[in-house]
Design an enzyme around this catalytic site. Sequence first.
Site, PDB file in Angstrom:
ATOM      1  N   SER A   1      -8.690  -2.559 -30.013  1.00 11.85           N
ATOM      2  CA  SER A   1      -7.928  -1.366 -29.451  1.00 11.85           C
ATOM      3  C   SER A   1      -6.627  -1.643 -28.746  1.00 11.85           C
ATOM      4  O   SER A   1      -6.299  -1.061 -27.096  1.00 11.85           O
ATOM      5  CB  SER A   1      -9.005  -1.197 -28.281  1.00 11.85           C
TER       6      SER A   1
ATOM      7  N   GLY B   1      -6.147  -4.180 -35.300  1.00  5.32           N
ATOM      8  CA  GLY B   1      -6.474  -2.938 -36.237  1.00  5.32           C
ATOM      9  C   GLY B   1      -6.324  -1.561 -36.200  1.00  5.32           C
ATOM     10  O   GLY B   1      -4.908  -1.525 -36.912  1.00  5.32           O
TER      11      GLY B   1
ATOM     12  N   ASN C   1      -4.811  -6.369 -38.942  1.00  4.34           N
ATOM     13  CA  ASN C   1      -5.513  -5.911 -39.499  1.00  4.34           C
ATOM     14  C   ASN C   1      -5.869  -4.618 -40.203  1.00  4.34           C
ATOM     15  O   ASN C   1      -6.523  -4.096 -39.467  1.00  4.34           O
ATOM     16  CB  ASN C   1      -6.956  -6.905 -39.248  1.00  4.34           C
ATOM     17  N   TRP C   2      -5.590  -4.867 -41.336  1.00  6.61           N
ATOM     18  CA  TRP C   2      -6.057  -3.317 -41.673  1.00  6.61           C
ATOM     19  C   TRP C   2      -7.374  -2.388 -42.185  1.00  6.61           C
ATOM     20  O   TRP C   2      -7.420  -1.388 -42.581  1.00  6.61           O
ATOM     21  CB  TRP C   2      -5.193  -2.975 -43.037  1.00  6.61           C
ATOM     22  N   LYS C   3      -8.002  -3.854 -42.034  1.00  2.00           N
ATOM     23  CA  LYS C   3      -9.828  -3.491 -42.981  1.00  2.00           C
ATOM     24  C   LYS C   3      -9.701  -2.150 -44.160  1.00  2.00           C
ATOM     25  O   LYS C   3      -8.668  -2.793 -45.605  1.00  2.00           O
ATOM     26  CB  LYS C   3     -10.217  -2.831 -40.958  1.00  2.00           C
TER      27      LYS C   3
ATOM     28  N   HIS D   1     -15.281 -12.184 -39.035  1.00  2.46           N
ATOM     29  CA  HIS D   1     -14.866 -10.830 -37.836  1.00  2.46           C
ATOM     30  C   HIS D   1     -16.682  -9.891 -37.248  1.00  2.46           C
ATOM     31  O   HIS D   1     -17.311  -9.869 -37.805  1.00  2.46           O
ATOM     32  CB  HIS D   1     -14.132  -9.898 -39.441  1.00  2.46           C
TER      33      HIS D   1
ATOM     34  N   GLU E   1     -12.927 -11.238 -29.853  1.00  2.28           N
ATOM     35  CA  GLU E   1     -12.931  -9.730 -30.000  1.00  2.28           C
ATOM     36  C   GLU E   1     -14.025  -9.600 -29.289  1.00  2.28           C
ATOM     37  O   GLU E   1     -15.381  -8.888 -29.922  1.00  2.28           O
ATOM     38  CB  GLU E   1     -12.678  -9.015 -31.907  1.00  2.28           C
TER      39      GLU E   1
HETATM   40  P1  13P Z   1      -8.781  -2.503 -32.922  1.00  2.69           P
HETATM   41  O1  13P Z   1      -7.458  -2.376 -32.695  1.00  2.69           O
HETATM   42  O2  13P Z   1      -8.926  -0.460 -34.086  1.00  2.69           O
HETATM   43  O3  13P Z   1      -9.785  -1.731 -31.550  1.00  2.69           O
HETATM   44  O4  13P Z   1      -9.702  -2.944 -33.944  1.00  2.69           O
HETATM   45  C1  13P Z   1      -9.098  -4.625 -33.663  1.00  2.69           C
HETATM   46  C2  13P Z   1      -9.888  -5.706 -34.767  1.00  2.69           C
HETATM   47  O5  13P Z   1     -11.050  -5.412 -34.961  1.00  2.69           O
HETATM   48  C3  13P Z   1      -9.104  -6.371 -35.795  1.00  2.69           C
HETATM   49  O6  13P Z   1      -9.437  -7.069 -36.288  1.00  2.69           O
END
Ligand code: 13P
Length: 227
Positions: free
Chosen positions: A191, A212, A8-10, A85, A154
């Site tokens: 994480s 992420g 998930n690149w956000k 999310h 999550e």
């Molecule tokens: P991180 O891996 O940066 O903690 O993000 C997790 C996340 O929200 C994936 O959707």
Amino acid sequence: MKKLIIGNWKLNPVSLKEAVKLTSLIEKTKKNTVVLCPPHVFLSSVKYPNLGAQDCFWEEKGAFTGQVSPLQLKNFKIKYVLVGHSERRFAGDDDHMVNAKIRLALANNIVPVLCVGYKTTVLQDDMEVTDIIKNQLDLGLAGLEAEKVVVAYEPVWAIGSGKTATPDHTEKIALFIKNRYGVEKVLYGGSVNPSNAQGFLAQRNVDGLLVGGASLVPSYFNKIINL
Ligand code: 13P
């Protein structure tokens, strides 16, 4: 068994050039099923075997400024969509909206990935977590074929914090989700990095990962997807 690993690149990166470069650096491994979820604006331009969207709307078309529908995503051959999310829930999505989004994704043959764990605390108390996610799952999956929905656990405190749930705790939560709802695939997110990923993947009922930050670093993500 192949696991499902979703990056998930956000809200990253900021240019198409960087998005194309990043995609080109991610291996097309056969070890696991790998899905990349770039921002919507890049979905039609990046090329990867499995692409997912980070969100969708609950109507197919009409006067809904700024929204992207599952029908549009289907036309771009998008196979997965993240729904619920915690970063969307912070922005106002509630469980009823999440339910409506999942319903329309399923109607368009897109696999919804329902994220739960918003409002969990750092306690990792199995009872507390099941109480909170039960609510999100009861409402999010109401009236739907749960076996067609992937659930990502999550814990909100683990996202981007460098802290993770333990693999043991995650296994118990995954089992709870499967037994109670008939869900077939549960992922862990929060994480995840190349050093801790294996601990989760080794769990019998953890079917993959939602990654992420580490999915933006090709050397990290390539390690994770080849485990
Ligand atoms: P991180 O891996 O940066 O903690 O993000 C997790 C996340 O929200 C994936 O959707």
